[in-house]
Scaffold this active site. Sequence first.
Site, short mmCIF file in Angstrom:
data_model
loop_
_atom_site.label_atom_id
_atom_site.label_comp_id
_atom_site.label_asym_id
_atom_site.label_seq_id
_atom_site.Cartn_x
_atom_site.Cartn_y
_atom_site.Cartn_z
CB CYS A 1 -0.91 0.00 1.22
SG CYS A 1 -1.95 1.47 1.37
N GLY A 2 0.91 1.96 -1.11
CA GLY A 2 1.80 3.11 -1.23
C GLY A 2 1.48 4.22 -0.25
CB CYS B 1 -5.33 3.51 -4.20
SG CYS B 1 -4.43 1.96 -4.42
N GLY B 2 -2.18 4.63 -3.10
CA GLY B 2 -0.82 4.97 -3.50
C GLY B 2 -0.31 4.14 -4.66
#
Length: 277
Positions: A83-84, A221-222
Amino acid sequence: MNLTIPFAKGHATENDFIIIPDEDARLDLTPEMVVKLCDRRAGIGADGILRVVKAADVEGSTVDPSLWFMDYRNADGSLAEMCGNGVRLFAHWLYSRSLVDNTSFDIGTRAGVRHVDILQADQHSAQVRVDMGIPDVTGLSTCDINGQVFAGLGVDMGNPHLACVVPGLSASALADMELRAPTFDQEFFPHGVNVEIVTELEDDAVSMRVWERGVGETRSCGTGTVAAACAALADAGLGEGTVKVCVPGGEVEVQIFDDGSTLTGPSAIIALGEVQI
């Protein structure tokens, strides 16, 4: 028996998370606990949980055992590879709580090691750059949302994405779009997929909305912003470049290179407390 644990709440471009410090790896965090904590009415509420633990204490970890490991769980209790946005918040937590000594360090994830640079930070806010690795373009596919078919680029960022650049779509039309759970090619994406709907590249910028597997629509959302930038550049006939990605929760900067990518954006720690689980 109820257990009381400390927690923090934070977000990165309004993709929000519960941070659970578990440096001694004493907490058996079950899917049921995750669902309860992430419930926005009966719990604290979040898109997911970031458990702070050493890699040595994570079953199946393949990274250096001495690294801090981002044990990320989706809101439905499922494990997530990467997850960025979560990495930025996780790095902010480690640095601001003196769990690391330098502004440049590595973090373990289920997708491997991610290098981060703290560009600015205090106890409450930070600006963080993350080395996101090489986007792995897996091919072309489609999805169906509300009966409308979108064509997109499959991009693996350690987790699967379908980034759909829509010709002629304006930022305002994107904002007005009714986004629901997509149907997709389950042979192409056997483990599910995160779907991004993206405007065409204009003035080195795109707008994006995302439907995350295991969560639903999120404000950002990264890994999805990197997939979106990759798809938008490809759509424009470019192999690399710097793209400002505008999401409902804010803006990030994505750089795509021949040999990698970076994601730069904000992080905020907004609350500390204790919770019974």
